[in-house]
Write a protein that holds these residues in place. Sequence first.
Motif, PDB file in Angstrom:
ATOM      1  N   PRO A 141       0.843  -1.188   0.000  1.00 48.56           N
ATOM      2  CA  PRO A 141       0.000   0.000   0.000  1.00 48.56           C
ATOM      3  C   PRO A 141       0.885   1.247   0.000  1.00 48.56           C
ATOM      4  O   PRO A 141       1.897   1.289   0.700  1.00 48.56           O
ATOM      5  N   ALA A 142       0.524   2.230  -0.809  1.00 44.45           N
ATOM      6  CA  ALA A 142       1.347   3.437  -0.931  1.00 44.45           C
ATOM      7  C   ALA A 142       0.487   4.626  -1.317  1.00 44.45           C
ATOM      8  O   ALA A 142      -0.590   4.467  -1.886  1.00 44.45           O
ATOM      9  N   GLU A 143       0.999   5.802  -1.017  1.00 41.15           N
ATOM     10  CA  GLU A 143       0.322   7.039  -1.400  1.00 41.15           C
ATOM     11  C   GLU A 143       0.577   7.390  -2.862  1.00 41.15           C
ATOM     12  O   GLU A 143      -0.236   8.002  -3.513  1.00 41.15           O
ATOM     13  N   SER A 144       1.756   7.022  -3.355  1.00 43.40           N
ATOM     14  CA  SER A 144       2.075   7.320  -4.747  1.00 43.40           C
ATOM     15  C   SER A 144       3.027   6.269  -5.278  1.00 43.40           C
ATOM     16  O   SER A 144       3.679   5.557  -4.522  1.00 43.40           O
ATOM     17  N   GLY A 145       3.099   6.203  -6.591  1.00 45.00           N
ATOM     18  CA  GLY A 145       3.988   5.267  -7.260  1.00 45.00           C
ATOM     19  C   GLY A 145       5.105   6.016  -7.963  1.00 45.00           C
ATOM     20  O   GLY A 145       5.623   7.007  -7.453  1.00 45.00           O
ATOM     21  N   TRP A 146       5.420   5.583  -9.152  1.00 46.84           N
ATOM     22  CA  TRP A 146       6.499   6.168  -9.939  1.00 46.84           C
ATOM     23  C   TRP A 146       6.041   6.250 -11.387  1.00 46.84           C
ATOM     24  O   TRP A 146       5.753   5.233 -12.003  1.00 46.84           O
ATOM     25  N   GLY A 177      -4.540   1.224  -8.464  1.00 49.87           N
ATOM     26  CA  GLY A 177      -4.849   2.357  -9.326  1.00 49.87           C
ATOM     27  C   GLY A 177      -3.824   2.430 -10.443  1.00 49.87           C
ATOM     28  O   GLY A 177      -2.622   2.317 -10.197  1.00 49.87           O
ATOM     29  N   PHE A 178      -4.301   2.564 -11.672  1.00 52.14           N
ATOM     30  CA  PHE A 178      -3.430   2.785 -12.827  1.00 52.14           C
ATOM     31  C   PHE A 178      -3.684   4.217 -13.250  1.00 52.14           C
ATOM     32  O   PHE A 178      -4.794   4.567 -13.666  1.00 52.14           O
ATOM     33  N   HIS A 197       2.742   6.245 -17.128  1.00 54.13           N
ATOM     34  CA  HIS A 197       1.783   5.819 -16.103  1.00 54.13           C
ATOM     35  C   HIS A 197       2.483   5.519 -14.781  1.00 54.13           C
ATOM     36  O   HIS A 197       3.708   5.462 -14.710  1.00 54.13           O
ATOM     37  N   GLU A 198       1.665   5.319 -13.765  1.00 51.62           N
ATOM     38  CA  GLU A 198       2.155   4.805 -12.491  1.00 51.62           C
ATOM     39  C   GLU A 198       1.123   3.835 -11.932  1.00 51.62           C
ATOM     40  O   GLU A 198      -0.061   3.935 -12.210  1.00 51.62           O
ATOM     41  N   TRP A 199       1.627   2.867 -11.154  1.00 48.06           N
ATOM     42  CA  TRP A 199       0.799   1.923 -10.420  1.00 48.06           C
ATOM     43  C   TRP A 199       0.780   2.379  -8.974  1.00 48.06           C
ATOM     44  O   TRP A 199       1.823   2.683  -8.413  1.00 48.06           O
TER      45      TRP A 199
END
Length: 190
Positions: free
Chosen positions: A97-102, A120-121, A144-146
Amino acid sequence: MSSQLLNMANPVRRVITATDPKGKGYFASDETLTPYDPTTAPHFTVPGPDAGFGVVQIHRSRSLPADNQRPLPDPHRTLVPLADTKGPSCRILDLPPAESGWFHRTLSLDYAVILSGTVGFITDGGEEKVLKEHDVIVCRGVNHEWVNRGEGVARIFVVVVPSLGMVTEDGKRLEKTKAGDVYDPKEEDD
């Protein structure tokens, strides 16, 4: 070890077939692979609490179309590019679980199946689709980010096929995201 890390370390059984010189099929390997954190290369440790994701490299072809007779080294616990330019690859990603991806763009056509969790994509255009278990997304060179939108670890199965990289913006060809040596190791010449 927290239950989150245990979930990111869930092993994957990988069975690979091959054909002998007489044309008969056999099982070339049957192994259990544990996810690793590619940023810990060359030691490849189990994803820790600060890992952005865990990965299991399932298979990597070095040509397109694939040569099913060519012996290939095992890609697991190696630095396989985000999108290999010489052939398709497949992998499993574990996302905590994370607030943001890359945000990243690869010069590839990616088929992703959510095996577990809620993900979320997000596109660089600001749109997001929330994907759940058994949902499939086809990513065609989009930046994109996951992002894991659930409370537990999400697992995604991804097949990455090199593309011509002809995604354009106002007539200018867009390139892949520079990701550094960990995610874009030097390509072998074979």
